[in-house]
Design a protein around this motif. Sequence first.
Motif, PDB file in Angstrom:
ATOM      1  N   LYS A  86      -0.146   3.873  -5.381  1.00  0.00           N
ATOM      2  CA  LYS A  86       0.408   3.660  -4.041  1.00  0.00           C
ATOM      3  C   LYS A  86       0.616   5.003  -3.352  1.00  0.00           C
ATOM      4  O   LYS A  86       0.765   6.034  -4.010  1.00  0.00           O
ATOM      5  CB  LYS A  86       1.785   2.974  -4.113  1.00  0.00           C
ATOM      6  CG  LYS A  86       1.871   1.769  -5.018  1.00  0.00           C
ATOM      7  CD  LYS A  86       1.124   0.610  -4.452  1.00  0.00           C
ATOM      8  CE  LYS A  86       1.348  -0.648  -5.287  1.00  0.00           C
ATOM      9  NZ  LYS A  86       0.348  -1.680  -4.970  1.00  0.00           N
ATOM     10  N   ASP A 111       0.810  -1.226   0.000  1.00  0.00           N
ATOM     11  CA  ASP A 111       0.000   0.000   0.000  1.00  0.00           C
ATOM     12  C   ASP A 111       0.840   1.272   0.000  1.00  0.00           C
ATOM     13  O   ASP A 111       0.476   2.267  -0.607  1.00  0.00           O
ATOM     14  CB  ASP A 111      -0.909   0.016   1.242  1.00  0.00           C
ATOM     15  CG  ASP A 111      -1.854  -1.173   1.278  1.00  0.00           C
ATOM     16  OD1 ASP A 111      -2.552  -1.405   0.271  1.00  0.00           O
ATOM     17  OD2 ASP A 111      -1.870  -1.883   2.302  1.00  0.00           O
ATOM     18  N   ALA A 171       5.130   5.760  -7.539  1.00  0.00           N
ATOM     19  CA  ALA A 171       3.992   5.311  -6.727  1.00  0.00           C
ATOM     20  C   ALA A 171       2.660   5.680  -7.384  1.00  0.00           C
ATOM     21  O   ALA A 171       1.718   4.876  -7.409  1.00  0.00           O
ATOM     22  CB  ALA A 171       4.074   5.913  -5.327  1.00  0.00           C
TER      23      ALA A 171
END
Lengths: 326, 326
Positions: free
Chosen positions: A205, A173, A200
Amino acid sequence: MSDRQGSLVSFRPDIKVVDCTLRDGGLVNNFEFSDDFVKDLYLANIRAGVDYMEFGYKASKEIFSPDKFGKWKFCDEKDIRKVVGDNKTDLKISVMADVGRTDFHKDILNRKDSVIDLVRVATYTNTIPAAIEMLEDAKKKGYETTVNIMAVSKVPLDDLTDGLELLAQSSVDVIYLVDSFGAFYPEQIERLCDKYLNIAAKHNKKVGMHAHNNQQLAFANTIEALSLGVSYLDATVSGMGRGAGNCYMELLLSFLRNPKYNKIAILNFIEKHIQKLKEDGIVWGFDIPYLMTGILNSHPSSAIQFIKDKRNDYSMFYQELMDNVL
Amino acid sequence: MSDRQGSLVSFRPDIKVVDCTLRDGGLVNNFEFSDDFVKDLYLANIRAGVDYMEFGYKASKEIFSPDKFGKWKFCDEKDIRKVVGDNKTDLKISVMADVGRTDFHKDILNRKDSVIDLVRVATYTNTIPAAIEMLEDAKKKGYETTVNIMAVSKVPLDDLTDGLELLAQSSVDVIYLVDSFGAFYPEQIERLCDKYLNIAAKHNKKVGMHAHNNQQLAFANTIEALSLGVSYLDATVSGMGRGAGNCYMELLLSFLRNPKYNKIAILNFIEKHIQKLKEDGIVWGFDIPYLMTGILNSHPSSAIQFIKDKRNDYSMFYQELMDNVL
């Protein structure tokens, strides 16, 4: 470079504050916190609106003998439950698991059998595939997950990019930018955040920041990262942590404008517990030897030894470091 | 916003480092430094490549009794000369003169009769015309001059702009951005530097930075300012200065890449003198009460008293501050 996100007056609801006092602070006192300390910290974090509290490591009892460390090196389910019960609060519970030092198949239970919410995997770039194995295991068991890539200040930029891409394709995550040696200046944090946030974002993320205070920049680097879009922020009460320690929770909560955060609860905890810890001889925080390992981008262990030996021949120590690390 | 000037690897020859240990540090110990301390600091600054050493204040003996303060409150020519002789070195000598607290007509000699190179005038925005009178006097006598505008975190932005424009039209060489209360975050320093640098550039002036460490941001704010084009940088050995203290000289010299700077000389000075000072009970540096006055943008005097009284009821102190300053 990334634009700044939000202003100094508003707040970003995506921000999450992670209290690592027991985990990073445990490296200073061998994880031997009194039960009172832990319970009061838990209550203080709830009152302060902190989002996650990290209780310690999930270290392997095959590798580390429980006789030699306090219980928060291992974070047994029963020990956490003794503090939090079923934790019917908004404060989530986190543990850290080091690659190669955790019997994760056995020691990380299914989430439905645990009060833990978040498993944070700490890895070096050369063990990222092993970290991904652990992250996928934790995700399958039902946990939120983060990965902390350590010692990136020593890693070639290409390797870091490749590692970030691999991790971004996993189920993790949150990917943490970690300044293990307190070596980075805010300008470097800015560039690294740019890299982490770009990779990300492509994979949906979040990015986190874990700073050390070797150059009195832990707080500055944390708010630099947050202003650029990093959302998970590690801090410890009074900066308690290995060597020069971490970003101070009391500084961070004073900076954040979200009314859910309340630094008074942390101040009361400090009044009751932190001064006593210092009087008991537990030592951490900025000092010149840590400045030196920071600017030389090296592990603080030699500085910790220098202070333990009560040396103060700083320039000789600097020469020793130059011989050993450059 | 201003672009960054220079890189983290190169250096900017316009940078000047100003050691304020005796002046800001003197506020901690009533200017009662041993002669050894002052002589060794002078020698250390020369070896370290520091550009200016500030010896203290030029305070009025009509207002402040010489019986009640150490000699560096007054910086008599003969006292400076006892340390530096004719100062045939590359280290320049500075003194600070407060508006309204200096008999500048009498106490600031013609430069040809003095070893002082730089006169720094400290003013609030509401005394800028009086500051300009002092600055013009010092310039006419032959000195380099700077002006330090204090407490700007409490001043309406329009007043600050008007004050800066007035000063920029004077003969002053350098205008200092001063974070008197340690209240500014790096983002605010960025905006203020932008303002100072724009106004200064129109009139061919330089800009300086003087930071305080209430939020562990003195060093971070100093390098933020320098990266944007500020060139005069104040620091003190081990951050010695009133309350939370200043930007650490050892951090700043470690950051700067100009080979003329040599932090080893400062480390040797610290080894010999700073630990002893602390053992003698002289107290300064980051602590929670200073964090509170910093975030509340108020003078550190109440925090200094809190620490002197050995109180640690932090949250009560915070409530008292809120009553008094908001």
